[in-house]
Design a protein around this motif. Structure first.
Motif: not given
Length: 336
Positions: A211-213, A325-326, A332-335
């Motif tokens: 949530e933070a990132v 949130g940036s 995100l996809a790489a995670l």
């Protein structure tokens, strides 16, 4: 009992504010701009009932207060600050009579310390110095984003504060503290196995870093990542043989006693980790949330790639000041 709230942020400020409003003696411990605002205008305490200024005595260090045998130290700082804070408080003398130290006996020897914190490491840190350590499972929707102000949006109760002696058991101190909390708009059951509840709470906290990132954990991609992070945690708990309260058990225990209600001037700002980034505090508690999963995984041979990635990213955001949130869609996809 007098409650000394060490760390008067979202959790500590709410516990201290509610106790003070209900007639208990409270001292807040804060630093910097937050301490200055508390001393100047009191704690601006926002709840569904409204906003009020509470003139709670505030200190910035243990040297500013004389300790008494009836004091309870409530630790509400983030885990990364626990060791330094307890090192300051542990050697402080406790007076039996006015001006008469208790034969050189200290806070570490005499006073209960209650760990009202996320994660499961604080109690171990405290037990190295303090004889009387209590764990507290905290489920309480709160926020602290500006100096002097704390918001608590739970109703009809502000939160569930399950309390027990560490590593297990209960005693008269736990029951007295719980009774005071029950009179102060909290549910405060005393538990013989409080750490089982705290390990269970971490099931939700592994999503704090995401949530933070990346922002609110909604949509298929973020929800799937959160699910994988939780699955990794459940796997390491099974490998380590650590019992924990399930999500269903926690939800049933909470029931309809703590529901989110509107608070004037407040919107949804995210959990404690996101709030750390919003305030630009320079540190984040992820090493003791997702990092706990990573540690247990390494100790017991269980892969934890999602939690490792979230730990690394959250630490980077806090260290570099990157806005919460940036995280980009590509990152995100790489995670995944």
């Amino acid at each position: 009992m007098r409650y000394i709230i060490i760390g008067a942020g979202a959790i500590g400020g709410t516990i201290g504010g509610r106790l003070y409003e209900n007639g208990f003696e409270v001292v807040l411990v804060a630093r910097g701009a937050h301490a200055a605002a508390l001393r100047t205008g009191g704690l601006r305490f926002a709840t569904p009932e409204g906003v009020r200024a509470l003139p709670i005595p505030t200190v910035t260090s243990p040297g500013e207060i004389g300790l008494r045998p009836d004091d309870v130290l409530v630790l509400a700082v983030k885990t990364q600050h626990t060791e330094g804070v307890l090192a300051e408080w542990a050697p402080r003398p406790v007076a039996t009579d006015e001006g008469d130290p208790a034969g050189g006996r200290t806070a570490a020897e005499l006073l209960p310390v209650v760990c009202a914190q996320n994660g499961v490491e604080n109690e171990r840190i405290a037990l190295r110095r303090f004889r009387h350590v209590y764990g507290m499972y905290v489920w309480m929707p709160t926020s602290h984003l500006e100096p002097g102000r704390v918001s608590a949006s739970g109703a009809p109760l502000s939160g569930v504060l399950r309390l027990g002696r560490y590593p297990c058991g209960s005693d008269d101190n736990a029951r007295r503290i719980a009774a005071d909390l029950e009179k102060s708009v909290f549910a405060a059951p005393v538990s013989e196995d409080v750490m089982r509840w705290k390990y269970g709470k971490l099931l939700g906290n592994v999503g704090n870093a995401l949530e933070a990132v990346a922002g609110p954990v909604t949509g298929e991609e973020r929800t799937a990542l959160y699910r994988r992070a939780r699955q990794e945690y459940e796997a390491v708990l099974e490998a380590a043989g650590i019992p924990y309260a399930t999500v269903e058990e926690q939800t049933a225990d909470r029931g309809d006693r703590v529901e989110l209600q509107p608070v004037a001037g407040e919107g949804r700002v995210g959990g404690s980790s996101a709030q750390s980034l919003i305030r630009g505090s320079g540190s984040i508690e992820t090493d003791y949330l997702n990092g706990e999963v990573v540690l247990l995984g390494r100790l017991h041979g269980v892969p934890t790639p999602v939690n490792e990635a979230l730990q690394r990213l959250a630490d980077e955001f806090a260290r570099t000041g990157r806005p919460p949130g940036s995280l980009s869609a590509e990152e995100l996809a790489a995670l995944g």
